[in-house]
Design an enzyme around this catalytic site. Structure first.
Site, PDB file in Angstrom:
ATOM      1  N   LEU A 117       0.759  -1.221   0.000  1.00 18.18           N
ATOM      2  CA  LEU A 117       0.000   0.000   0.000  1.00 18.18           C
ATOM      3  C   LEU A 117       0.798   1.284   0.000  1.00 18.18           C
ATOM      4  CD1 LEU A 117      -2.385   1.904   1.178  1.00 18.18           C
ATOM      5  CD2 LEU A 117      -1.166   1.426   3.255  1.00 18.18           C
ATOM      6  N   GLN A 123       9.974  -1.528   2.591  1.00 18.40           N
ATOM      7  CA  GLN A 123      10.423  -1.135   1.256  1.00 18.40           C
ATOM      8  C   GLN A 123       9.468  -1.757   0.244  1.00 18.40           C
ATOM      9  OE1 GLN A 123      11.848   0.168  -1.983  1.00 18.40           O
ATOM     10  NE2 GLN A 123      13.160   0.724  -0.235  1.00 18.40           N
ATOM     11  N   TYR A 124       8.871  -0.913  -0.591  1.00 17.99           N
ATOM     12  CA  TYR A 124       7.918  -1.429  -1.578  1.00 17.99           C
ATOM     13  C   TYR A 124       8.612  -2.211  -2.684  1.00 17.99           C
ATOM     14  CZ  TYR A 124       3.976   1.346   0.233  1.00 17.99           C
ATOM     15  OH  TYR A 124       2.972   1.864   1.000  1.00 17.99           O
ATOM     16  N   ASP A 125       9.608  -1.596  -3.302  1.00 18.98           N
ATOM     17  CA  ASP A 125      10.293  -2.267  -4.413  1.00 18.98           C
ATOM     18  C   ASP A 125      11.586  -1.526  -4.710  1.00 18.98           C
ATOM     19  OD1 ASP A 125      11.108  -3.295  -6.975  1.00 18.98           O
ATOM     20  OD2 ASP A 125       9.072  -4.047  -7.239  1.00 18.98           O
TER      21      ASP A 125
END
Length: 532
Positions: free
Chosen positions: A66, A332-334
């Site tokens: 999210l 960390q998202y990506d």
């Protein structure tokens, strides 16, 4: 040998290409071709194929987690939060408590944070400690859709479309069992899929709404427009095949705006890279926000069994770093996404230079007399008729880019390298300069393409930097200025690399010289050795 001009841009239709484990959407990529046998030359796409995904099975390459209300990127443990969340979020929390998903002793709970809403530690949390576990019955995924009233009519749809339709229908139903969760979902984020561009006749009176214009010239603009077109086309098919024939199941009007909202929600909030799960929304867990200071994606979340004698599944969320009570829990998202991808998916960017990237699109022209041979060589080395190279600010060129460029530009007296006798060794030859004419050609073509791409922006990099220094930019304008400035820096970097290479053309060693040395017919300084 040389090319007389750069071809005019040609707009390609939306299509898909293989990248990593998923099939991203190729959005309105502008391709030119390099061919030494014609008047056209290679290549630079002025629009980036930003690894855009169709969400068809594993959405968004790794849709990540999210971004609740992504107005800014938070720092890693800098603020203690005490502001209560909105009444809707408090009701949602109480509902989860009533359902025994969480309790007053849970390690985290929702709170108001700079991003909007996030998860804040109620006590000190250790590194890799589990902070949430959400049972499968609270997930929204294709299985939840299949078990619902619309399961039968959605069975043939792409997973993301079925979940999107489920979200819209439940949002419109006053008696929906998901009402409490749906009430906390934002109406939009700063993702560029929610940015507007107005018809020409409205622009004079509503300039502030013409947000996409600020992305003029960027690859992100064409990608965003391609995504919007893709979503619109999918909606029109959905309307014809599902919504109109099944009016009783969908008594509330469903519009393109509704469908675009659901797409944006899934793009920003759905988890992927989970065992056995292609697309899943996890209520509460999707409040977790992103931190650029966390440099690992490992162990942040997983799916596991609920117990030794239970077949139920749990979504388990961990904190990748230690967190003090009152601080926000972040992940960390990506690590691999560029700023343009972060802006498209979540509506935020990072200040790190290596998040700035530009994708060069190279193509072997079908009109090239050596098209078949070149394609065979490209495919033998893991490439194809069209190749995409992501250039990252501050990083060297991708290793396969120069060989591919030399292959595309190969012709004239250098064409003997395309003979079958060289088929197993040619890629090694292409790793080094082939001839002065070949090397000069690729330098000129790349530099001309960079200059052409830079001319399409409506501001200079100096103007962008001045805007950023001045501050006081709203969140979307700041994203636009950072994106276009970042792309320009990468283009300047590429131009600089090939400018420097042009200056070295007389000093480089080319194939014929290397071959003569191998045969003992040339000295170390390149002089020809004559034998009596």
């Amino acid at each position: 040998m040389g090319l007389s001009k750069i071809t005019s841009d040609k707009l390609t239709k939306l299509s898909t290409r293989r990248r990593r484990e998923s099939k991203p959407l190729k959005t309105m990529s502008i391709l030119s071709s390099v061919s030494p046998s014609s008047s056209s030359c290679a290549f630079l796409s002025s629009t980036k194929t930003l690894q855009v995904q169709t969400l068809s099975s594993l959405p968004c390459k790794s849709l990540g987690v999210l971004k609740n209300k992504p107005f800014s990127v938070s720092s890693l443990h800098s603020t203690t939060y005490s502001s209560p969340p909105s009444p809707e979020v408090q009701t949602f929390w109480q509902w989860l408590c009533d359902q025994r998903v969480v309790s007053a002793k849970s390690p985290v709970r929702p709170a108001t944070v700079p991003e909007g809403v996030g998860l804040v530690a109620q006590r000190d949390i250790g590194k890799n400690e589990v902070v949430l576990e959400i049972p499968k019955k609270f997930w929204i995924n294709p299985d939840a859709v299949a078990a619902s009233e619309i399961g039968n009519v959605c069975s043939g749809l792409k997973p993301w479309i079925s979940v999107a339709l489920f979200l819209i229908r439940e949002k419109k139903r006053e008696d929906s069992p998901w009402r409490i969760y749906l009430d906390i979902l934002p109406e939009s984020t700063d993702s560029t899929v929610f940015w507007w561009v107005l018809p020409r006749f409205l622009r004079l009176i509503c300039r502030s709404e013409e947000e996409l214009v600020e992305l003029q010239g960027t690859q992100l603009l064409s990608t965003t427009l391609g995504v919007k077109e893709y979503v619109q086309n999918e909606f029109l098919k959905l309307e014809e095949e599902i919504l109109l024939p099944h009016r009783k199941l969908f008594p509330y009007p469903i519009t393109l705006d509704d469908f675009s909202w659901a797409f944006g929600i899934l793009k920003s909030r759905a988890f992927s890279r989970l065992r056995g799960q292609n697309l899943v929304l996890i209520p509460l867990a999707d409040l977790i926000n992103h931190s650029p200071k966390i440099t690992t994606e490992e162990y942040a979340y997983e799916i596991k069994g609920a117990g030794l004698f239970s077949r139920d599944l749990l979504f388990s969320l961990r904190s990748p770093v230690a967190v003090k009570a009152g601080e926000q829990v972040l992940i960390q998202y990506d690590l691999n996404k560029s700023n343009a991808e972060l802006a498209l998916d979540y509506g935020f960017i990072e200040s790190k230079s290596d998040r700035n990237a530009y994708t060069l699109t190279l193509e072997i022209s079908e009109s090239d007399p050596f098209f078949g041979d070149k394609l065979d060589i490209a495919e033998s080395n893991g490439l194809g008729e069209t190749a995409y190279f992501d250039i990252v600010l501050g990083s060297p060129l991708p290793s396969a880019m120069l060989p591919y460029l030399r292959l595309v530009a190969l012709g004239g007296t250098d064409a003997f390298l395309l003979e079958s006798i060289f088929r197993n060794t040619i890629w090694g030859h292409l790793d080094l300069p082939v001839s002065r004419a070949n090397e000069e050609l690729i330098c000129r073509v790349v530099r001309d393409a960079c200059k052409s791409a830079l001319s399409r922006y409506h501001t200079t990099i100096e103007e962008d930097e001045k805007l950023l220094e001045g501050g006081n930019l709203d969140s979307r304008l700041k994203i636009a200025v950072e994106i276009r400035a970042g792309e320009k820096r990468v283009l300047q970097q590429i131009d600089g690399i090939f400018k420097e290479r042009e200056l070295e053309l007389d000093e480089l060693e080319y194939y014929q010289e290397r071959r003569l040395k191998d045969l003992g017919l040339a000295g170390e300084q390149g002089e020809i050795i004559f034998w009596e």
